[in-house]
Design a protein around this motif. Structure first.
Motif, PDB file in Angstrom:
ATOM      1  N   GLY A 125       0.792  -1.219   0.000  1.00 61.09           N
ATOM      2  CA  GLY A 125       0.000   0.000   0.000  1.00 61.09           C
ATOM      3  C   GLY A 125       0.822   1.264   0.000  1.00 61.09           C
ATOM      4  O   GLY A 125       0.263   2.364  -0.060  1.00 61.09           O
ATOM      5  N   VAL A 126       2.162   1.143   0.079  1.00 61.82           N
ATOM      6  CA  VAL A 126       3.047   2.309   0.086  1.00 61.82           C
ATOM      7  C   VAL A 126       4.152   2.082  -0.944  1.00 61.82           C
ATOM      8  O   VAL A 126       4.872   1.083  -0.872  1.00 61.82           O
ATOM      9  N   PRO A 127       4.310   2.993  -1.898  1.00 69.25           N
ATOM     10  CA  PRO A 127       5.390   2.833  -2.888  1.00 69.25           C
ATOM     11  C   PRO A 127       6.768   2.926  -2.234  1.00 69.25           C
ATOM     12  O   PRO A 127       6.951   3.619  -1.227  1.00 69.25           O
ATOM     13  N   GLY A 128       7.738   2.224  -2.803  1.00 72.78           N
ATOM     14  CA  GLY A 128       9.107   2.333  -2.345  1.00 72.78           C
ATOM     15  C   GLY A 128       9.354   1.624  -1.034  1.00 72.78           C
ATOM     16  O   GLY A 128       8.575   0.769  -0.599  1.00 72.78           O
ATOM     17  N   ALA A 129      10.460   1.990  -0.395  1.00 72.91           N
ATOM     18  CA  ALA A 129      10.878   1.341   0.848  1.00 72.91           C
ATOM     19  C   ALA A 129      11.477   2.376   1.785  1.00 72.91           C
ATOM     20  O   ALA A 129      11.749   3.513   1.395  1.00 72.91           O
ATOM     21  N   GLY A 130      11.689   1.973   3.017  1.00 72.71           N
ATOM     22  CA  GLY A 130      12.257   2.871   4.019  1.00 72.71           C
ATOM     23  C   GLY A 130      12.749   2.073   5.203  1.00 72.71           C
ATOM     24  O   GLY A 130      12.709   0.832   5.209  1.00 72.71           O
ATOM     25  N   PRO A 131      13.212   2.752   6.254  1.00 70.91           N
ATOM     26  CA  PRO A 131      13.654   2.045   7.452  1.00 70.91           C
ATOM     27  C   PRO A 131      12.461   1.414   8.177  1.00 70.91           C
ATOM     28  O   PRO A 131      11.388   2.015   8.257  1.00 70.91           O
ATOM     29  N   ARG A 132      12.660   0.238   8.719  1.00 71.58           N
ATOM     30  CA  ARG A 132      11.593  -0.441   9.445  1.00 71.58           C
ATOM     31  C   ARG A 132      11.438   0.146  10.850  1.00 71.58           C
ATOM     32  O   ARG A 132      12.399   0.240  11.620  1.00 71.58           O
ATOM     33  N   ILE A 133      10.214   0.552  11.180  1.00 68.19           N
ATOM     34  CA  ILE A 133       9.858   0.992  12.525  1.00 68.19           C
ATOM     35  C   ILE A 133       9.055  -0.136  13.171  1.00 68.19           C
ATOM     36  O   ILE A 133       8.027  -0.556  12.636  1.00 68.19           O
ATOM     37  N   ASP A 134       9.523  -0.634  14.308  1.00 64.94           N
ATOM     38  CA  ASP A 134       8.805  -1.681  15.027  1.00 64.94           C
ATOM     39  C   ASP A 134       7.752  -1.055  15.936  1.00 64.94           C
ATOM     40  O   ASP A 134       8.029  -0.077  16.648  1.00 64.94           O
ATOM     41  N   VAL A 135       6.559  -1.625  15.911  1.00 63.43           N
ATOM     42  CA  VAL A 135       5.455  -1.156  16.748  1.00 63.43           C
ATOM     43  C   VAL A 135       4.874  -2.383  17.448  1.00 63.43           C
ATOM     44  O   VAL A 135       4.367  -3.292  16.802  1.00 63.43           O
ATOM     45  N   ASP A 136       4.966  -2.391  18.777  1.00 63.18           N
ATOM     46  CA  ASP A 136       4.526  -3.555  19.565  1.00 63.18           C
ATOM     47  C   ASP A 136       3.254  -3.206  20.343  1.00 63.18           C
ATOM     48  O   ASP A 136       3.259  -2.327  21.210  1.00 63.18           O
ATOM     49  N   PHE A 137       2.150  -3.925  20.022  1.00 69.07           N
ATOM     50  CA  PHE A 137       0.855  -3.733  20.670  1.00 69.07           C
ATOM     51  C   PHE A 137       0.618  -4.765  21.777  1.00 69.07           C
ATOM     52  O   PHE A 137      -0.526  -5.085  22.093  1.00 69.07           O
ATOM     53  N   GLY A 138       1.671  -5.279  22.358  1.00 64.32           N
ATOM     54  CA  GLY A 138       1.516  -6.349  23.340  1.00 64.32           C
ATOM     55  C   GLY A 138       0.672  -5.980  24.548  1.00 64.32           C
ATOM     56  O   GLY A 138       0.149  -6.867  25.234  1.00 64.32           O
ATOM     57  N   ASP A 139       0.487  -4.672  24.815  1.00 69.96           N
ATOM     58  CA  ASP A 139      -0.265  -4.222  25.987  1.00 69.96           C
ATOM     59  C   ASP A 139      -1.742  -3.985  25.689  1.00 69.96           C
ATOM     60  O   ASP A 139      -2.456  -3.458  26.532  1.00 69.96           O
ATOM     61  N   PHE A 140      -2.220  -4.369  24.493  1.00 73.12           N
ATOM     62  CA  PHE A 140      -3.515  -3.894  24.034  1.00 73.12           C
ATOM     63  C   PHE A 140      -4.638  -4.924  24.081  1.00 73.12           C
ATOM     64  O   PHE A 140      -5.718  -4.688  23.552  1.00 73.12           O
ATOM     65  N   ALA A 141      -4.442  -6.071  24.705  1.00 72.34           N
ATOM     66  CA  ALA A 141      -5.540  -7.034  24.833  1.00 72.34           C
ATOM     67  C   ALA A 141      -6.650  -6.439  25.690  1.00 72.34           C
ATOM     68  O   ALA A 141      -6.400  -5.922  26.779  1.00 72.34           O
ATOM     69  N   GLY A 142      -7.884  -6.467  25.185  1.00 66.10           N
ATOM     70  CA  GLY A 142      -9.025  -5.936  25.922  1.00 66.10           C
ATOM     71  C   GLY A 142      -9.106  -4.423  25.960  1.00 66.10           C
ATOM     72  O   GLY A 142      -9.875  -3.860  26.735  1.00 66.10           O
ATOM     73  N   SER A 143      -8.343  -3.740  25.083  1.00 67.88           N
ATOM     74  CA  SER A 143      -8.248  -2.278  25.184  1.00 67.88           C
ATOM     75  C   SER A 143      -9.501  -1.551  24.718  1.00 67.88           C
ATOM     76  O   SER A 143      -9.777  -0.435  25.168  1.00 67.88           O
ATOM     77  N   ALA A 144     -10.282  -2.129  23.827  1.00 65.77           N
ATOM     78  CA  ALA A 144     -11.460  -1.427  23.295  1.00 65.77           C
ATOM     79  C   ALA A 144     -12.601  -1.388  24.307  1.00 65.77           C
ATOM     80  O   ALA A 144     -13.261  -0.358  24.475  1.00 65.77           O
ATOM     81  N   LEU A 145     -12.844  -2.510  24.992  1.00 66.84           N
ATOM     82  CA  LEU A 145     -13.973  -2.607  25.919  1.00 66.84           C
ATOM     83  C   LEU A 145     -13.536  -2.628  27.377  1.00 66.84           C
ATOM     84  O   LEU A 145     -14.380  -2.620  28.271  1.00 66.84           O
ATOM     85  N   GLY A 146     -12.229  -2.684  27.590  1.00 74.50           N
ATOM     86  CA  GLY A 146     -11.740  -2.711  28.961  1.00 74.50           C
ATOM     87  C   GLY A 146     -11.912  -4.050  29.641  1.00 74.50           C
ATOM     88  O   GLY A 146     -11.891  -4.137  30.877  1.00 74.50           O
ATOM     89  N   GLY A 147     -12.065  -5.106  28.857  1.00 76.19           N
ATOM     90  CA  GLY A 147     -12.266  -6.436  29.429  1.00 76.19           C
ATOM     91  C   GLY A 147     -11.207  -7.409  28.952  1.00 76.19           C
ATOM     92  O   GLY A 147     -10.009  -7.139  29.020  1.00 76.19           O
ATOM     93  N   SER A 148     -11.659  -8.522  28.408  1.00 76.32           N
ATOM     94  CA  SER A 148     -10.742  -9.594  28.035  1.00 76.32           C
ATOM     95  C   SER A 148     -10.550  -9.637  26.524  1.00 76.32           C
ATOM     96  O   SER A 148     -11.235  -8.960  25.756  1.00 76.32           O
ATOM     97  N   LEU A 149      -9.629 -10.493  26.115  1.00 74.42           N
ATOM     98  CA  LEU A 149      -9.341 -10.687  24.694  1.00 74.42           C
ATOM     99  C   LEU A 149     -10.566 -11.198  23.945  1.00 74.42           C
ATOM    100  O   LEU A 149     -10.805 -10.828  22.791  1.00 74.42           O
ATOM    101  N   LEU A 150     -11.354 -12.052  24.595  1.00 75.60           N
ATOM    102  CA  LEU A 150     -12.580 -12.597  24.017  1.00 75.60           C
ATOM    103  C   LEU A 150     -13.776 -11.982  24.741  1.00 75.60           C
ATOM    104  O   LEU A 150     -14.165 -12.463  25.809  1.00 75.60           O
ATOM    105  N   PRO A 151     -14.381 -10.925  24.194  1.00 76.84           N
ATOM    106  CA  PRO A 151     -15.473 -10.245  24.903  1.00 76.84           C
ATOM    107  C   PRO A 151     -16.662 -11.140  25.213  1.00 76.84           C
ATOM    108  O   PRO A 151     -17.337 -10.947  26.232  1.00 76.84           O
ATOM    109  N   THR A 152     -16.925 -12.127  24.362  1.00 74.99           N
ATOM    110  CA  THR A 152     -18.061 -13.014  24.600  1.00 74.99           C
ATOM    111  C   THR A 152     -17.671 -14.248  25.403  1.00 74.99           C
ATOM    112  O   THR A 152     -18.536 -15.036  25.784  1.00 74.99           O
ATOM    113  N   GLY A 153     -16.366 -14.422  25.614  1.00 75.38           N
ATOM    114  CA  GLY A 153     -15.880 -15.609  26.310  1.00 75.38           C
ATOM    115  C   GLY A 153     -15.731 -16.816  25.416  1.00 75.38           C
ATOM    116  O   GLY A 153     -15.346 -17.887  25.881  1.00 75.38           O
ATOM    117  N   ARG A 154     -16.002 -16.663  24.103  1.00 72.61           N
ATOM    118  CA  ARG A 154     -15.932 -17.784  23.180  1.00 72.61           C
ATOM    119  C   ARG A 154     -15.108 -17.402  21.956  1.00 72.61           C
ATOM    120  O   ARG A 154     -15.109 -16.243  21.523  1.00 72.61           O
TER     121      ARG A 154
END
Length: 387
Positions: A157-186
């Motif tokens: 989706g982006v022409p060409g190349a550039g330096p790689r920036i690492d982005v780690d979302f490891g802290d984001f489980a349950g971040s949208a609803l403030g609960g668990s990774l599986l909101p329904t439990g299933r």
């Protein structure tokens, strides 16, 4: 803001982060959160107007994004980053989600402005993602005291190349609803969708609120271009019907204003997934089934993504590590996943690699890493004039 040429002014940084582009503003240059701040940003972007002709917006959901930056309000972070999705058709800004691609730009902004641990070769910038309250870890390559510009890392989706920036979302489980990774439990739920009938879905709360459906169940032709998918009004309507039904089912978006809210809200994002298949990327390059582990197409607010959301990539990789989910079924088949797993996602712009480390113990799930590689570049830094 000081007046100039009979207009208000504000300092602005335009940064491409991943496959998105945003306007980065210092919170100290803006009114406090609320209607006055929203009015300034809407005028800056030229919204509401599909072309955003009287502002700096790019007339596309990938380029109508704002990042409000500021001093850190978490002691373990170097900078604050608040994301807003600026609507083109309505005078509304969605402040209730995160953009994974602009998160890479937030790390770059931090390095440009001297935040974080700045070394000769790398800057480690810990970003407080204010929308969710979570901590985002970024690594930005440096050269001669400034962010590096040249590199060989390319993203779909982006022409060409550039330096790689690492982005780690490891802290984001349950971040949208403030609960668990599986909101329904299933891992999979079967819900009734008006106009479609009973449908299997996986609902994952990881970096944003994500819904996964099977390509075959939703009547999608995987070989079709993203432009043809967007032009298929019936397909878009089916996917939006699932967004609405799931939102109501979990109590996320309900009531008489649900339709308008779903037109404004980034969350939930919906993904149609399938095992690897052959298709052509948006630049015409063929993508074979051997080049990716999971075929996926993303939609939110009645519009397909022309690339792949960065937050969605993190969530997709974590979901694929969780046995029983639809992404796991499509990408890996039955069986557990141990340790760090790199998932290759086939999206409209090409192939995206994302690494996830998910540890499960019965009904408990611990996300230790959700790492994507992005590129980002400063496009403009200067004064913006607001009517």
């Amino acid at each position: 803001m000081d007046g100039a040429a009979n207009m208000a002014t504000v300092e602005a940084w335009i940064i491409r982060g991943g496959s998105s582009k945003g306007i980065y503003l210092d919170m100290r240059d803006l009114p406090a959160a609320g209607a006055a701040r929203d009015a300034v940003i809407l005028r800056l972007f030229g919204s509401p107007d599909r072309r955003q002709i009287d502002g700096l917006g790019g007339a596309d959901k990938l380029t109508s994004k704002v990042a409000v930056m500021g001093p850190p309000t978490r002691p373990d972070c170097d900078i604050d980053y608040l994301f807003g999705q600026v609507n083109t058709e309505l005078p509304r800004i969605d402040w209730h989600a995160n953009c994974g691609n602009l998160s890479a730009g937030a790390g770059l902004y931090g390095a440009l402005t001297g935040r974080g641990r700045i070394g000769p070769d790398m800057a480690d910038v810990a970003v407080h993602q204010v929308n969710t309250g979570r901590r985002l870890l970024t690594r930005v390559p440096m050269l001669d005291g400034a962010p590096a510009v040249e590199g060989d890392f390319a993203i779909g989706g982006v022409p060409g190349a550039g330096p790689r920036i690492d982005v780690d979302f490891g802290d984001f489980a349950g971040s949208a609803l403030g609960g668990s990774l599986l909101p329904t439990g299933r891992a999979v739920d079967r819900i009734e969708v008006p106009g479609i009938g009973p449908l299997d879905v996986s609902v994952i709360d990881m970096a944003n609120l994500l819904i996964f459906v099977r390509v075959a169940d939703i009547g999608m032709e995987p070989a079709a271009s993203i432009w043809d998918m967007q032009a298929d009004a019936a397909l878009v309507a089916r996917l939006e019907a699932v967004r609405k039904a799931v939102s109501a089912e979990i109590g996320f978006i309900t009531g008489p204003e649900a339709d308008e809210t779903l037109r404004v809200s980034t969350n939930p994002l919906i993904f149609a997934v399938a095992p690897p298949t052959a298709y052509d990327a948006t630049d015409g390059r063929p993508v074979g089934p051997g080049a990716h582990d999971l075929f996926a197409r993303s939609l939110a607010r009645f519009e397909f993504s022309k690339a792949y959301p960065g937050s969605g990539a993190a969530g997709t990789a974590v979901a694929a590590c969780l046995p029983g989910t639809l992404p796991h079924e499509a990408a890996l088949g039955p069986g557990p996943v141990e340790g760090v797993r790199t998932l290759r996602v086939g999206h409209p712009g090409g192939v995206l690699d994302v690494a996830a480390d998910l540890r499960t113990d019965g009904e408990s799930h611990e996300v230790r890493q959700a790492l994507i590689g992005r590129t980002a570049r400063l496009l403009m830094h200067g004064t913006a004039y607001i009517r």
